[in-house]
Scaffold this active site. Structure first.
Site, PDB file in Angstrom:
ATOM      1  N   GLU A  41       0.837  -1.198   0.000  1.00 22.66           N
ATOM      2  CA  GLU A  41       0.000   0.000   0.000  1.00 22.66           C
ATOM      3  C   GLU A  41       0.877   1.256   0.000  1.00 22.66           C
ATOM      4  OE1 GLU A  41      -3.717   1.780   2.728  1.00 22.66           O
ATOM      5  OE2 GLU A  41      -2.530   0.064   3.413  1.00 22.66           O
ATOM      6  N   LYS A 111      -9.352   3.007  -2.490  1.00 17.19           N
ATOM      7  CA  LYS A 111      -9.713   2.342  -1.233  1.00 17.19           C
ATOM      8  C   LYS A 111     -11.060   2.858  -0.728  1.00 17.19           C
ATOM      9  CE  LYS A 111      -7.547   1.328   3.282  1.00 17.19           C
ATOM     10  NZ  LYS A 111      -6.331   1.610   4.093  1.00 17.19           N
ATOM     11  N   CYS A 145      -5.785  -3.013   1.494  1.00 20.95           N
ATOM     12  CA  CYS A 145      -5.631  -3.171   2.937  1.00 20.95           C
ATOM     13  C   CYS A 145      -6.944  -3.491   3.655  1.00 20.95           C
ATOM     14  CB  CYS A 145      -4.965  -1.924   3.502  1.00 20.95           C
ATOM     15  SG  CYS A 145      -4.298  -2.126   5.193  1.00 20.95           S
TER      16      CYS A 145
END
Length: 267
Positions: A41, A111, A145
């Site tokens: 990430e 994200k 994530c």
């Protein structure tokens, strides 16, 4: 398809330094026969991003750092999935981009589930649930994530045909259980591969636990147990996905009509 996950030490937030290290990892991965390199990430800039690093690293999808990653992909003939702060002129997102071996953008994803103030103070959440694309003989999906910790996100990918879910991450202690237990469970319950690629070391008050993992749909997994920088190589086989879905037919046996009236967020 052989893939390589680059477990990287968070030793420098310098964008040129990080890109140089990504280039080195891409060369090693290509030499090992990998067709796809997955980086952690915020590969460009590092995680977490302080204001100065964010200002240096943030750029649009077609920015100069992205152009350098495309050059790296072309140089070594390897597809690359990497994270960066995407600035579209109105907001900044925690994003991942998949570049082909020819240096072309195949897909990008923002994200959707932001983790705590470390994310919410810097980024705007994305609003697209499933982003997937064909890479060779595989359907590859993208998450970042914390996204993978929501079973709905992974199940949506499985139902959309994703076979390999690429998840750049920045998992810190004490949440080692995510890499050791949750990620393999996600792969098994939705019958797909999950390539979960993490940092190691300490930065910004966070202690990254490594444990980069490729979890398979049949319940097996490969993990870099030691907190060292390196590549985790894994073979991704669509036939294993098909067999797992036949052996454990969760996707077929589920009853979505029972869940349609579930409430929204608590609190």
């Amino acid at each position: 398809m052989r893939i390589a996950c680059w477990q990287a030490a968070c030793d420098s937030p310098s964008v040129p330094r990080l890109l140089a290290r990504l280039r080195e990892a891409a060369g090693q991965a290509a030499e090992a026969g990998a067709q796809l390199l997955v980086a952690p990430e915020m590969t460009v800039g590092g995680y977490p991003l302080r204001p100065a690093a964010l200002a240096e690293a943030a750029e649009p999808l077609d920015g100069p750092h992205g152009a350098e990653v495309a050059r790296i992909a072309r140089e070594f003939g390897i597809a690359v999935a990497y994270g960066w702060p995407e600035d579209d002129g109105s907001a900044v997102y925690n994003a991942v981009r998949l570049v082909s071996a020819e240096g072309e953008t195949l897909a990008s994803y923002r994200k959707a589930h932001l983790f705590g103030e470390v994310d919410r103070s810097r980024f705007t959440p994305g609003d697209q649930g499933v982003v997937r694309v064909r890479l060779g003989d595989l359907t590859v999906g993208l998450l970042v994530c914390y996204d993978v910790e929501f079973p709905e996100s992974v199940r949506a990918h499985a139902l959309s045909g994703t076979e390999l879910l690429v998840v750049p991450t920045a998992l810190m202690r004490p949440w080692d259980v995510v890499a050791r237990t949750l990620v393999p469970a996600r792969a098994f319950e939705s019958q797909l591969y999950v390539a979960y690629t993490n940092w190691i070391g300490e930065r910004g008050g966070l202690d990254f636990c490594g444990l980069t993992t490729v979890a398979a749909p049949d319940g097996t997994r490969l993990t870099l147990e030691e907190p060292v920088e390196g590549l985790l190589l894994a073979e991704i086989d669509p036939a294993v996905v098909a067999q797992a879905r036949a052996d454990t037919p969760y996707l077929h046996d589920r009853r979505p009509e029972l869940y349609q009236d579930l409430p929204g967020p608590l609190g």
